[in-house]
Motif scaffolding. Structure first.
Motif, PDB file in Angstrom:
ATOM      1  N   SER A 154      28.432  48.012  39.078  1.00  0.00           N
ATOM      2  CA  SER A 154      28.370  49.176  39.958  1.00  0.00           C
ATOM      3  C   SER A 154      27.457  50.277  39.417  1.00  0.00           C
ATOM      4  N   ASP A 155      26.858  50.066  38.237  1.00  0.00           N
ATOM      5  CA  ASP A 155      26.010  51.084  37.626  1.00  0.00           C
ATOM      6  C   ASP A 155      24.578  50.999  38.133  1.00  0.00           C
ATOM      7  N   MET A 156      23.976  52.158  38.357  1.00  0.00           N
ATOM      8  CA  MET A 156      22.549  52.198  38.639  1.00  0.00           C
ATOM      9  C   MET A 156      21.793  51.908  37.344  1.00  0.00           C
ATOM     10  N   PHE A 157      20.587  51.348  37.463  1.00  0.00           N
ATOM     11  CA  PHE A 157      19.848  50.962  36.264  1.00  0.00           C
ATOM     12  C   PHE A 157      19.530  52.144  35.361  1.00  0.00           C
ATOM     13  N   PHE A 158      19.418  53.349  35.952  1.00  0.00           N
ATOM     14  CA  PHE A 158      19.099  54.523  35.148  1.00  0.00           C
ATOM     15  C   PHE A 158      20.354  55.298  34.741  1.00  0.00           C
ATOM     16  N   ARG A 159      21.521  54.748  35.067  1.00  0.00           N
ATOM     17  CA  ARG A 159      22.788  55.363  34.643  1.00  0.00           C
ATOM     18  C   ARG A 159      23.736  54.289  34.131  1.00  0.00           C
ATOM     19  N   TYR A 160      23.166  53.300  33.468  1.00  0.00           N
ATOM     20  CA  TYR A 160      23.960  52.195  32.963  1.00  0.00           C
ATOM     21  C   TYR A 160      24.895  52.683  31.854  1.00  0.00           C
ATOM     22  N   ASP A 161      26.197  52.383  31.988  1.00  0.00           N
ATOM     23  CA  ASP A 161      27.196  52.721  30.967  1.00  0.00           C
ATOM     24  C   ASP A 161      26.979  54.156  30.472  1.00  0.00           C
ATOM     25  N   GLU A 162      26.843  55.073  31.425  1.00  0.00           N
ATOM     26  CA  GLU A 162      26.383  56.428  31.104  1.00  0.00           C
ATOM     27  C   GLU A 162      27.308  57.153  30.134  1.00  0.00           C
ATOM     28  N   ALA A 163      28.608  56.880  30.214  1.00  0.00           N
ATOM     29  CA  ALA A 163      29.537  57.574  29.322  1.00  0.00           C
ATOM     30  C   ALA A 163      29.205  57.298  27.860  1.00  0.00           C
ATOM     31  N   LYS A 164      28.951  56.027  27.527  1.00  0.00           N
ATOM     32  CA  LYS A 164      28.617  55.692  26.133  1.00  0.00           C
ATOM     33  C   LYS A 164      27.272  56.281  25.723  1.00  0.00           C
ATOM     34  N   VAL A 165      26.322  56.278  26.654  1.00  0.00           N
ATOM     35  CA  VAL A 165      25.008  56.847  26.353  1.00  0.00           C
ATOM     36  C   VAL A 165      25.152  58.321  25.990  1.00  0.00           C
ATOM     37  N   ARG A 166      25.889  59.065  26.808  1.00  0.00           N
ATOM     38  CA  ARG A 166      26.021  60.505  26.585  1.00  0.00           C
ATOM     39  C   ARG A 166      26.943  60.832  25.413  1.00  0.00           C
ATOM     40  N   GLN A 167      27.751  59.872  25.016  1.00  0.00           N
ATOM     41  CA  GLN A 167      28.569  60.058  23.821  1.00  0.00           C
ATOM     42  C   GLN A 167      27.779  59.791  22.540  1.00  0.00           C
ATOM     43  N   GLY A 168      26.532  59.307  22.676  1.00  0.00           N
ATOM     44  CA  GLY A 168      25.691  59.078  21.513  1.00  0.00           C
ATOM     45  C   GLY A 168      25.902  57.736  20.846  1.00  0.00           C
ATOM     46  N   LYS A 169      26.410  56.746  21.594  1.00  0.00           N
ATOM     47  CA  LYS A 169      26.748  55.459  21.002  1.00  0.00           C
ATOM     48  C   LYS A 169      25.714  54.366  21.271  1.00  0.00           C
ATOM     49  N   VAL A 170      24.617  54.715  21.942  1.00  0.00           N
ATOM     50  CA  VAL A 170      23.605  53.737  22.338  1.00  0.00           C
ATOM     51  C   VAL A 170      22.254  54.167  21.770  1.00  0.00           C
ATOM     52  N   GLY A 171      21.478  53.196  21.274  1.00  0.00           N
ATOM     53  CA  GLY A 171      20.195  53.510  20.660  1.00  0.00           C
ATOM     54  C   GLY A 171      19.037  53.586  21.630  1.00  0.00           C
ATOM     55  N   MET A 172      19.045  52.734  22.683  1.00  0.00           N
ATOM     56  CA  MET A 172      17.943  52.701  23.657  1.00  0.00           C
ATOM     57  C   MET A 172      18.525  52.389  25.028  1.00  0.00           C
ATOM     58  N   TRP A 173      18.010  53.055  26.043  1.00  0.00           N
ATOM     59  CA  TRP A 173      18.501  52.871  27.401  1.00  0.00           C
ATOM     60  C   TRP A 173      17.434  53.346  28.372  1.00  0.00           C
ATOM     61  N   ILE A 174      17.628  53.046  29.656  1.00  0.00           N
ATOM     62  CA  ILE A 174      16.779  53.611  30.701  1.00  0.00           C
ATOM     63  C   ILE A 174      17.467  54.868  31.198  1.00  0.00           C
ATOM     64  N   GLY A 175      16.791  56.004  31.048  1.00  0.00           N
ATOM     65  CA  GLY A 175      17.407  57.275  31.403  1.00  0.00           C
ATOM     66  C   GLY A 175      16.462  58.198  32.137  1.00  0.00           C
ATOM     67  N   LEU A 220      21.092  46.773  28.970  1.00  0.00           N
ATOM     68  CA  LEU A 220      20.419  45.767  29.798  1.00  0.00           C
ATOM     69  C   LEU A 220      21.094  45.780  31.154  1.00  0.00           C
ATOM     70  N   TYR A 221      20.321  45.917  32.203  1.00  0.00           N
ATOM     71  CA  TYR A 221      20.871  45.986  33.560  1.00  0.00           C
ATOM     72  C   TYR A 221      21.691  44.732  33.858  1.00  0.00           C
ATOM     73  N   TYR A 222      22.727  44.878  34.671  1.00  0.00           N
ATOM     74  CA  TYR A 222      23.739  43.829  34.782  1.00  0.00           C
ATOM     75  C   TYR A 222      23.218  42.450  35.227  1.00  0.00           C
ATOM     76  N   PRO A 223      22.154  42.325  36.063  1.00  0.00           N
ATOM     77  CA  PRO A 223      21.685  40.961  36.379  1.00  0.00           C
ATOM     78  C   PRO A 223      20.945  40.302  35.212  1.00  0.00           C
ATOM     79  N   GLY A 224      20.643  41.096  34.162  1.00  0.00           N
ATOM     80  CA  GLY A 224      19.872  40.568  33.033  1.00  0.00           C
ATOM     81  C   GLY A 224      18.392  40.862  33.146  1.00  0.00           C
ATOM     82  N   TYR A 225      17.985  41.563  34.180  1.00  0.00           N
ATOM     83  CA  TYR A 225      16.575  41.891  34.400  1.00  0.00           C
ATOM     84  C   TYR A 225      16.499  42.996  35.435  1.00  0.00           C
ATOM     85  N   LEU A 226      15.347  43.651  35.520  1.00  0.00           N
ATOM     86  CA  LEU A 226      15.065  44.588  36.606  1.00  0.00           C
ATOM     87  C   LEU A 226      14.080  43.922  37.556  1.00  0.00           C
ATOM     88  N   ALA A 227      14.391  43.937  38.843  1.00  0.00           N
ATOM     89  CA  ALA A 227      13.531  43.276  39.822  1.00  0.00           C
ATOM     90  C   ALA A 227      12.132  43.861  39.845  1.00  0.00           C
TER      91      ALA A 227
END
Length: 592
Positions: free
Chosen positions: A322-343, A258-265
């Protein structure tokens, strides 16, 4: 070769065969006006390919064409001015301040409004030239009425062309919600009969490895199809993701970013609960509405609060500022620890399989914006989303300045109009014969002597795709050979970037058309005074939302409490929301 494609390509070839004649000389410019234009671009191309953008193969071709004008055939030339990377905005502002700006300006680095530059006497009124010499540009606008609405500016109540726009034929998404389909395969079961799912690759590549795009499975969602449609489908996935993380021992992962403000504008996911967005947007009745004070936003917060309490959302979402909405917590995403994300499109299929235990066998699929079928009342349920991020087909604006007033503008605008033809838009998709005639060093250097494109048979007919040497180079070779810096038309209705299946995958993100977002070009139509009011109000209300929304999601405030919700609405309404809503509505009416 497809007959339509042949009709497009043949004139290009004929034009190139005439290069020796053009280089030898063309009809004199009887106008007596200059034909070399200074052209400021925000971005050029890496000097690894060529040092001057004028030397790009497309401009090598275009600048050797002549343009039939009322005073004879004329060739034009450009002196490209390109600032250092990262200094675009400072360079642009410095040129304006010193008066040393170019004849043609790429306005993507400008933070003010088009009207400011016009009223300051910098931008010309180009209405006469557009209407006389740009029939193809006008035809493109007629075929795209939403873009036509904002392509001109209101000046004292009269519509005038102050800019030209780079355009794309159709919008193609490059990012969106995506999910680990392999987790559903391994840890889920058919919601109708309880049987296990199965899947496999049905084809191999030349080297014998599985073709990533040949993946097939029998996964079915509770809504009955092979793709998620409803919020209930998402929650079904989240329960499976819980089981997957438990089974694989993932203690620092989560089910959804979930993007850091809690929503996408832009309104993504917010729009699932009634169709609207998370800032000002145009509703289904064609009225401007401020979304965050509407009850559909409250229902969105109720859903996010529920997901947070269930442990489905990253508990630290608001810390990733500091993360872009399409690169949120990217390290965990690419490590395979997240089920759904914006990519990104580059993460689809098996491209994230690094062979590590948590990514081995990973399969990633896109998901469209979901339709709410659980939260709120009937007015919030089963509504088609219509306010989310989409890749605008209206690109950067370009203005002609007063510096060009005494130059051959008829020839310049005829040149620009050519860009909006099929032939002009496809410049860069050259055959072997054309490349030999051009004799540009970039083709031999990168092994492109046999042509820059292949023909692909699709359901919509034959389309063109860049050859593998271009798409697999790993750098900016495509930009270097296709020449889409500067004013351009992306002929993506005539071309295809990948396989049909890959294109179909990315099209999932635009399942529902985005009709609610207010384009930048629309906001730019505000008067100078109203533009300042909008900018100030938008800044302070965004800061208020970024402070307030996470509290509702985390449960510090209760989104199910009428008192807490009304206090939020009352606080938001102190920021001149209604004034901005009214001025945007008046602008919409005046442009319609």
């Amino acid at each position: 070769m497809n007959r339509n494609i042949r009709r497009i390509l043949t004139p290009v070839l004929i034009g190139l065969l005439c290069l020796p004649i053009l280089l030898a000389g063309c009809s004199a410019d009887d106008s007596g006006k200059g034909t070399t234009f200074d052209y400021w671009l925000a971005n050029g191309i890496d000097s690894y390919y060529y040092s001057d953008y004028r030397d790009s193969p497309v401009y090598t071709y275009l600048l050797n064409k002549s343009w039939e004008t009322s005073h004879g055939d004329v060739q034009i030339d450009f002196n490209f001015m390109i600032p250092p990377t990262g200094a675009q905005r400072d360079n642009f502002n410095t040129l304006l301040a010193t008066g040393d700006y170019a004849d043609i300006l790429d306005l993507s680095a400008y933070t003010g409004t088009t009207l400011e530059l016009y009223e300051d006497g910098i931008l010309m009124d180009i209405t006469e030239y557009v209407e006389q010499y740009m029939p193809n540009y006008l035809a493109w606008l007629d075929a795209h009425p939403n873009e036509k609405l904002v392509a001109s500016n209101l000046v004292d109540g009269e519509k005038k062309y102050l800019t030209l726009y780079s355009v794309a034929d159709i919008g193609k998404a490059w990012c969106g919600y995506m999910y680990r389909r392999d987790w559903i395969l391994d840890y889920g079961t058919n919601p109708f009969d309880g049987t296990a799912f199965s899947g496999e690759y049905t084809d191999t590549l030349d080297d014998g490895t599985p073709d990533p795009e040949s993946w097939q499975d029998n996964i079915v969602f509770p809504s009955g199809g092979s793709d998620p449609v409803y919020i209930s489908d998402w929650e079904w996935m989240f329960e499976i993701f819980d089981a997957a993380r438990d089974a694989e021992g993932i203690t620092d992962g989560y089910n959804m970013s979930l993007y850091y403000p809690g929503y996408l504008a832009t309104g993504d996911l917010v729009c699932s609960f009634g169709g609207g967005g998370a800032t000002w947007y145009k509703n289904s009745e064609g009225e401007i509405v401020f979304g965050p004070t509407d009850d559909q936003f409250q229902v969105y917060l109720q859903a996010m609060n529920t997901w947070y309490d269930n442990g489905w959302i990253d508990k630290a979402f608001s810390e990733h500022t500091s993360d872009m909405f399409f690169r949120y917590d990217e390290a965990k995403v690419r490590q395979g620890k997240v089920g759904m994300w914006i990519g990104l499109t580059s993460q689809l299929f098996s491209s994230m399989d690094t062979g590590d235990p948590l990514t081995e066998g990973i399969i990633v699929y896109p998901a469209p914006s979901p339709i709410n079928d659980i939260y709120g009342g009937p007015e919030h349920q089963n509504k088609t989303p219509y306010t989310m991020y989409s890749n605008s087909i209206l690109g950067p604006a370009f203005g002609i300045t007063d510096k060009a007033a005494d130059k051959d503008l008829e020839a310049l605008f005829r040149f620009f109009d050519y860009i909006y033809t099929d032939e002009g838009a496809l410049a860069g998709f050259f055959t072997a014969e054309q490349i030999a005639e051009l004799n540009h060093p970039i083709y031999e250097r990168f092994g492109l002597e046999d042509g820059t494109f292949n023909e692909v048979q699709t359901a919509d007919g034959v389309k063109l795709t860049p050859v593998d040497a271009i798409t697999e180079e790993g750098g900016n070779l495509k930009l270097a050979v296709m020449g889409k810096r500067g004013l351009s038309r992306d002929p993506n209705s005539l071309t295809i970037e990948g396989s049909e299946r890959w294109e179909a995958m990315r099209a999932v993100w635009i399942t529902y058309p985005d009709t609610g977002n207010l384009q930048t070009a629309f906001i730019g139509q505000l008067s100078l005074e109203n533009g300042k009011v909008y900018s100030k109000t938008n800044t302070v209300i965004s800061e208020f939302l970024e402070r307030s929304v996470p509290d509702f999601i985390r449960g510090n405030k209760d989104p199910f409490s009428d008192d807490d919700w009304q206090a939020f609405v009352n606080a938001a309404n102190k920021y001149d929301i209604e004034q901005v809503t009214q001025m945007l509505q008046e602008l919409l009416v005046s442009l319609s």
